[in-house]
Design a protein around this motif. Sequence first.
Motif, PDB file in Angstrom:
ATOM      1  N   THR A 181       1.732  -8.885  64.376  1.00 16.41           N
ATOM      2  CA  THR A 181       1.437  -8.476  63.000  1.00 16.41           C
ATOM      3  C   THR A 181       0.063  -8.977  62.560  1.00 16.41           C
ATOM      4  O   THR A 181      -0.644  -8.279  61.830  1.00 16.41           O
ATOM      5  CB  THR A 181       2.522  -8.946  62.008  1.00 16.41           C
ATOM      6  OG1 THR A 181       2.676 -10.353  62.114  1.00 16.41           O
ATOM      7  CG2 THR A 181       3.842  -8.264  62.278  1.00 16.41           C
ATOM      8  N   LEU A 182      -0.331 -10.162  63.016  1.00 14.30           N
ATOM      9  CA  LEU A 182      -1.648 -10.694  62.675  1.00 14.30           C
ATOM     10  C   LEU A 182      -2.752  -9.821  63.256  1.00 14.30           C
ATOM     11  O   LEU A 182      -3.720  -9.476  62.559  1.00 14.30           O
ATOM     12  CB  LEU A 182      -1.786 -12.134  63.171  1.00 14.30           C
ATOM     13  CG  LEU A 182      -3.159 -12.787  62.980  1.00 14.30           C
ATOM     14  CD1 LEU A 182      -3.498 -12.891  61.500  1.00 14.30           C
ATOM     15  CD2 LEU A 182      -3.195 -14.145  63.646  1.00 14.30           C
ATOM     16  N   TYR A 220      -0.002 -19.580  58.274  1.00 13.53           N
ATOM     17  CA  TYR A 220       0.541 -18.270  58.632  1.00 13.53           C
ATOM     18  C   TYR A 220       1.687 -18.401  59.639  1.00 13.53           C
ATOM     19  O   TYR A 220       2.615 -17.588  59.639  1.00 13.53           O
ATOM     20  CB  TYR A 220      -0.580 -17.393  59.208  1.00 13.53           C
ATOM     21  CG  TYR A 220      -0.112 -16.035  59.661  1.00 13.53           C
ATOM     22  CD1 TYR A 220       0.093 -15.015  58.744  1.00 13.53           C
ATOM     23  CD2 TYR A 220       0.130 -15.768  61.004  1.00 13.53           C
ATOM     24  CE1 TYR A 220       0.528 -13.759  59.150  1.00 13.53           C
ATOM     25  CE2 TYR A 220       0.561 -14.522  61.412  1.00 13.53           C
ATOM     26  CZ  TYR A 220       0.760 -13.527  60.488  1.00 13.53           C
ATOM     27  OH  TYR A 220       1.199 -12.291  60.885  1.00 13.53           O
ATOM     28  N   PHE A 221       1.644 -19.426  60.477  1.00 12.10           N
ATOM     29  CA  PHE A 221       2.647 -19.591  61.528  1.00 12.10           C
ATOM     30  C   PHE A 221       3.818 -20.480  61.110  1.00 12.10           C
ATOM     31  O   PHE A 221       4.715 -20.728  61.916  1.00 12.10           O
ATOM     32  CB  PHE A 221       1.992 -20.133  62.797  1.00 12.10           C
ATOM     33  CG  PHE A 221       1.009 -19.159  63.387  1.00 12.10           C
ATOM     34  CD1 PHE A 221       1.455 -18.059  64.088  1.00 12.10           C
ATOM     35  CD2 PHE A 221      -0.347 -19.333  63.210  1.00 12.10           C
ATOM     36  CE1 PHE A 221       0.561 -17.141  64.617  1.00 12.10           C
ATOM     37  CE2 PHE A 221      -1.250 -18.424  63.739  1.00 12.10           C
ATOM     38  CZ  PHE A 221      -0.797 -17.329  64.441  1.00 12.10           C
ATOM     39  N   SER A 247       5.934 -12.062  67.614  1.00 13.87           N
ATOM     40  CA  SER A 247       6.022 -11.132  66.496  1.00 13.87           C
ATOM     41  C   SER A 247       4.930 -11.405  65.473  1.00 13.87           C
ATOM     42  O   SER A 247       4.285 -10.468  64.965  1.00 13.87           O
ATOM     43  CB  SER A 247       7.401 -11.234  65.846  1.00 13.87           C
ATOM     44  OG  SER A 247       7.454 -10.481  64.670  1.00 13.87           O
ATOM     45  N   GLN A 248       4.705 -12.668  65.170  1.00 13.50           N
ATOM     46  CA  GLN A 248       3.666 -12.995  64.186  1.00 13.50           C
ATOM     47  C   GLN A 248       2.265 -12.679  64.702  1.00 13.50           C
ATOM     48  O   GLN A 248       1.413 -12.236  63.936  1.00 13.50           O
ATOM     49  CB  GLN A 248       3.761 -14.463  63.793  1.00 13.50           C
ATOM     50  CG  GLN A 248       4.883 -14.733  62.830  1.00 13.50           C
ATOM     51  CD  GLN A 248       4.663 -16.035  62.109  1.00 13.50           C
ATOM     52  OE1 GLN A 248       4.679 -17.086  62.737  1.00 13.50           O
ATOM     53  NE2 GLN A 248       4.454 -15.953  60.820  1.00 13.50           N
ATOM     54  N   SER A 288       7.511 -19.224  61.683  1.00 15.39           N
ATOM     55  CA  SER A 288       8.101 -19.399  63.017  1.00 15.39           C
ATOM     56  C   SER A 288       8.758 -20.760  63.144  1.00 15.39           C
ATOM     57  O   SER A 288       9.830 -20.892  63.743  1.00 15.39           O
ATOM     58  CB  SER A 288       7.033 -19.245  64.102  1.00 15.39           C
ATOM     59  OG  SER A 288       6.598 -17.920  64.180  1.00 15.39           O
ATOM     60  N   GLU A 296      11.507 -15.340  59.038  1.00 20.26           N
ATOM     61  CA  GLU A 296      11.733 -13.903  59.194  1.00 20.26           C
ATOM     62  C   GLU A 296      13.233 -13.697  59.405  1.00 20.26           C
ATOM     63  O   GLU A 296      13.713 -13.600  60.533  1.00 20.26           O
ATOM     64  CB  GLU A 296      10.955 -13.357  60.390  1.00 20.26           C
ATOM     65  CG  GLU A 296       9.480 -13.261  60.188  1.00 20.26           C
ATOM     66  CD  GLU A 296       9.101 -12.020  59.406  1.00 20.26           C
ATOM     67  OE1 GLU A 296       9.887 -11.059  59.380  1.00 20.26           O
ATOM     68  OE2 GLU A 296       8.025 -12.026  58.819  1.00 20.26           O
ATOM     69  N   LEU A 303       6.810 -16.288  67.510  1.00 17.85           N
ATOM     70  CA  LEU A 303       5.346 -16.353  67.530  1.00 17.85           C
ATOM     71  C   LEU A 303       4.740 -15.039  68.007  1.00 17.85           C
ATOM     72  O   LEU A 303       3.726 -14.590  67.457  1.00 17.85           O
ATOM     73  CB  LEU A 303       4.874 -17.500  68.423  1.00 17.85           C
ATOM     74  CG  LEU A 303       4.962 -18.894  67.845  1.00 17.85           C
ATOM     75  CD1 LEU A 303       4.529 -19.930  68.877  1.00 17.85           C
ATOM     76  CD2 LEU A 303       4.120 -19.026  66.594  1.00 17.85           C
TER      77      LEU A 303
END
Length: 159
Positions: A115-116, A131-132, A111-112, A135, A34, A109
């Motif tokens: 959004t998840l 997906y991670f 932030s992810q 990060s 990101e 993490l």
Amino acid sequence: MSATSLKPVYLSLLVALLMQILPWSGSLLTIRPEFLLLTVLYWTLRAPHLCNIGTAWFAGLMMDLASGGLFGQFALAYSAASFFAVSYQRRLALFNIWQQAGYVFLLLLLSQVITLVLKLFSGGELPGWQYFLPSVSGILLWQFVTFSRLRIDSRSDQA
């Protein structure tokens, strides 16, 4: 606060947004960090008087518009990460670079996860562990930039 002090901040945010919206594909898309969030966190920790939660929210809105996904998800995630970055910014200066990297990793993490959760609430499917990966690649990029900055700073101190 002069306009010349804001130029590097907003120029780097623009470059990060452009890096984020480049046409990545394949495995590079899976591990793409990101860039915009990393840049916001860098400036929030380094110069909170120039880049703050409002800047993070605006950068998140720009990312929402660029991604075409659920509007507001990146704005919420970026502003939450920026809030925690600002909250502990003074204490973070006492940490060594590995502890700082761990904290930034937790912010990435966070932030992810935000959004998840928002994607799941809007009817999305649960992604896999890949997906991670942004990060992980993001913290590797953070460490590279941090070590490069330290090396440059040490050279200027020796001169």
